[in-house]
Design a protein around this motif. Structure first.
Motif, mmCIF file in Angstrom:
data_model
loop_
_atom_site.group_PDB
_atom_site.id
_atom_site.type_symbol
_atom_site.label_atom_id
_atom_site.label_comp_id
_atom_site.label_asym_id
_atom_site.label_seq_id
_atom_site.Cartn_x
_atom_site.Cartn_y
_atom_site.Cartn_z
ATOM 1 N N GLY A 50 -0.864 -6.874 7.478
ATOM 2 C CA GLY A 50 -0.890 -7.186 6.255
ATOM 3 C C GLY A 50 -1.249 -8.360 5.613
ATOM 4 N N ARG A 51 -0.498 -9.164 4.840
ATOM 5 C CA ARG A 51 -0.717 -10.356 4.484
ATOM 6 C C ARG A 51 -0.052 -11.578 5.323
ATOM 7 N NH1 ARG A 51 0.014 -7.336 -0.026
ATOM 8 N NH2 ARG A 51 -1.567 -7.429 -1.739
ATOM 9 N N SER A 52 0.580 -11.240 6.505
ATOM 10 C CA SER A 52 1.252 -12.082 7.468
ATOM 11 C C SER A 52 0.364 -12.680 8.360
ATOM 12 C CB SER A 52 2.308 -11.449 8.209
ATOM 13 O OG SER A 52 3.499 -11.029 7.417
ATOM 14 N N LYS B 5 -5.023 11.555 2.807
ATOM 15 C CA LYS B 5 -4.280 10.440 2.744
ATOM 16 C C LYS B 5 -4.620 9.560 4.235
ATOM 17 C CE LYS B 5 -0.451 12.362 0.590
ATOM 18 N NZ LYS B 5 1.149 12.910 0.880
ATOM 19 N N ARG B 6 -5.173 10.283 5.225
ATOM 20 C CA ARG B 6 -5.779 9.267 6.102
ATOM 21 C C ARG B 6 -6.775 8.372 5.873
ATOM 22 N NH1 ARG B 6 -7.566 14.358 9.842
ATOM 23 N NH2 ARG B 6 -5.549 15.335 9.261
ATOM 24 N N GLU B 7 -7.760 8.708 4.849
ATOM 25 C CA GLU B 7 -8.656 7.799 4.391
ATOM 26 C C GLU B 7 -8.207 6.960 3.340
ATOM 27 O OE1 GLU B 7 -11.770 8.102 5.462
ATOM 28 O OE2 GLU B 7 -10.907 9.591 6.917
ATOM 29 N N LEU B 8 -7.148 7.425 2.726
ATOM 30 C CA LEU B 8 -6.429 6.412 1.902
ATOM 31 C C LEU B 8 -5.579 5.271 2.761
ATOM 32 C CD1 LEU B 8 -5.447 5.387 -1.015
ATOM 33 C CD2 LEU B 8 -3.314 7.150 -0.683
ATOM 34 N N VAL B 9 -5.212 5.411 3.893
ATOM 35 C CA VAL B 9 -4.692 4.423 4.726
ATOM 36 C C VAL B 9 -5.647 3.662 5.164
ATOM 37 C CG1 VAL B 9 -3.710 4.043 7.024
ATOM 38 C CG2 VAL B 9 -2.960 5.947 5.654
ATOM 39 N N ARG B 10 -7.175 4.034 5.282
ATOM 40 C CA ARG B 10 -8.290 3.179 5.725
ATOM 41 C C ARG B 10 -8.881 2.534 4.704
ATOM 42 N NH1 ARG B 10 -9.636 8.179 9.227
ATOM 43 N NH2 ARG B 10 -9.089 7.699 11.415
ATOM 44 N N TRP C 220 0.949 -1.243 -0.014
ATOM 45 C CA TRP C 220 -0.058 0.188 0.033
ATOM 46 C C TRP C 220 0.875 1.191 -0.001
ATOM 47 C CZ3 TRP C 220 -4.603 -0.329 -2.046
ATOM 48 C CH2 TRP C 220 -5.488 0.776 -1.627
ATOM 49 N N MET C 221 0.622 2.342 1.017
ATOM 50 C CA MET C 221 1.421 3.629 0.877
ATOM 51 C C MET C 221 2.857 3.196 1.159
ATOM 52 S SD MET C 221 -1.197 6.029 2.532
ATOM 53 C CE MET C 221 -0.410 7.399 2.477
ATOM 54 N N ALA D 35 -6.691 -3.058 5.832
ATOM 55 C CA ALA D 35 -6.621 -2.176 7.063
ATOM 56 C C ALA D 35 -7.821 -2.537 7.855
ATOM 57 C CB ALA D 35 -6.870 -0.774 6.736
ATOM 58 N N LYS D 36 -7.478 -2.359 9.294
ATOM 59 C CA LYS D 36 -8.668 -2.483 10.276
ATOM 60 C C LYS D 36 -8.533 -1.467 11.163
ATOM 61 C CE LYS D 36 -9.020 -7.096 9.088
ATOM 62 N NZ LYS D 36 -10.029 -7.641 8.531
ATOM 63 N N ARG D 37 -9.756 -1.078 11.478
ATOM 64 C CA ARG D 37 -10.044 0.138 12.439
ATOM 65 C C ARG D 37 -9.547 -0.175 13.841
ATOM 66 N NH1 ARG D 37 -12.272 5.202 11.113
ATOM 67 N NH2 ARG D 37 -12.959 5.058 9.022
ATOM 68 N N SER D 38 -9.267 -1.550 14.122
ATOM 69 C CA SER D 38 -8.832 -1.744 15.220
ATOM 70 C C SER D 38 -7.337 -1.503 15.504
ATOM 71 C CB SER D 38 -9.075 -3.287 15.723
ATOM 72 O OG SER D 38 -8.425 -4.252 14.847
ATOM 73 N N PHE D 39 -6.823 -1.505 14.448
ATOM 74 C CA PHE D 39 -5.110 -1.027 14.199
ATOM 75 C C PHE D 39 -5.128 0.202 15.044
ATOM 76 C CE2 PHE D 39 -4.168 -4.313 10.911
ATOM 77 C CZ PHE D 39 -3.184 -5.021 11.685
ATOM 78 N N GLU D 40 -6.131 1.091 15.026
ATOM 79 C CA GLU D 40 -5.770 2.557 15.400
ATOM 80 C C GLU D 40 -5.766 2.721 16.618
ATOM 81 O OE1 GLU D 40 -8.339 4.983 13.118
ATOM 82 O OE2 GLU D 40 -8.356 3.729 11.228
#
Length: 319
Positions: A100-102, A212-217, A75-76, A222-227
């Protein structure tokens, strides 16, 4: 200075291109694979290298990249890997466990020590296949701390260390509020997976430009729980900062520390202290006024200045 993020849009860091078209446009070769760790966890790895005009133009060096918490190697973050590959480097990166994919529980890093082992396992394989090339470590946020720990474990193996917004200390504004910070060890023991809001929102505090914040999401993984990290991970991140402060005196590699003056996540004063205390005879500090936590989240002016510092530093040390 060229960085692909300058051509991103609100829905994709690759603009209107597919991923394959993105690689082709930037003239880089991409490969990926999975490695299996000692505890049988599958981790996703990637490499990028320039498409050389002939065999007479080999890569100038290796850059091993470590992403931060709530990020991934794609991603970014991948746009920076491609930008460095375009400079003539062989670039490699790994998705940390639970990212990610791990494989692994999403966003859980109760101990950073096995993560360091995972990175060394993969980076050793890349360096072994290209032992004639000088190798550099590059880390962002938590990845900066991990990169520093790798360099201390393998002092003779690396030619330099780049810390971009590294987690040298957590900002006062981002630490858990009192008395929760004092209760965090107990919370981590009783309920290690409890995603209590122990600090500010990570994405909102890291990327200055709203789009860019929205692009990260928008990242597919991406998971909101990461935040909001779980209690056990939040405790480990604080412990990592303490260890960085204790061990930074042992850093002897050529060192570049780049940090945002307005970083509300990772404390700029702690980054300056790491620079001051490092034993490196070749060391550079660049604090960018107005920059937040993530350089890639800045507007064009600061972004170009910051990445030009990083790119020039790497090129100078492979002449």
């Amino acid at each position: 200075m060229y960085h692909p993020i300058l051509h991103a849009n609100k829905t994709s860091p690759f603009g209107d291109l597919t991923l394959e078209e993105f690689y082709q446009k930037n003239q880089v070769l991409h490969s990926y694979s999975f490695i299996c760790t000692k505890n049988k966890t599958k981790l996703y790895t990637q490499t990028w290298s320039p498409i050389a005009p002939s065999p007479a133009y080999p890569p100038r060096g290796i850059v091993a990249m470590v992403h931060g918490y709530a990020s991934e190697s794609g991603w970014m973050f991948e746009t920076t890997a491609v930008a460095i590959a375009k400079l003539g480097f062989l670039v490699c990166a790994i998705d940390l466990p639970g990212h990610g994919r791990s494989e692994g529980p999403r966003g859980h890093i109760p101990s950073v020590k096995p993560v360091i082992d995972n990175c060394i396992q993969f980076f050793d394989d890349v360096r072994a296949s290209n032992s004639h090339l000088p190798a550099f470590l590059y880390g962002e946020s938590l990845g900066g701390a991990i990169a520093m720990f790798i360099s201390l474990r393998q002092k003779e193996e690396w030619r330099g260390l780049v810390l971009n917004g590294a987690m040298c200390g957590v900002s006062r504004d981002f630490k858990p509020v009192w008395p929760l910070e004092k209760l965090l060890p107990a919370a981590a023991m009783v309920a290690p997976n409890w995603r209590v809001v122990v600090a500010g929102n990570l994405v909102e505090r890291s990327y200055k430009e709203r789009w860019k914040r929205e692009l990260v999401r928008r990242c597919p993984r991406a998971k909101r729980s990461f935040e909001y990290p779980p209690a056990s991970t939040a405790l480990e991140l604080l412990r990592v900062c303490e260890e960085v402060g204790r061990k930074c005196r042992e850093v002897e590699l050529p060192l570049l520390v780049l940090h945002g003056e307005d970083d509300a996540v990772c404390d700029v004063e702690s980054a300056e202290l790491v620079y001051d205390l490092a034993s490196s005879t070749d060391k550079t500090l660049k604090v960018l006024p107005g920059m937040w936590h993530q350089l890639i989240g800045e507007g064009r002016e600061i972004l170009e200045v910051g990445f030009e510092v990083i790119f020039s530093w790497l090129k100078e040390r492979t002449k």
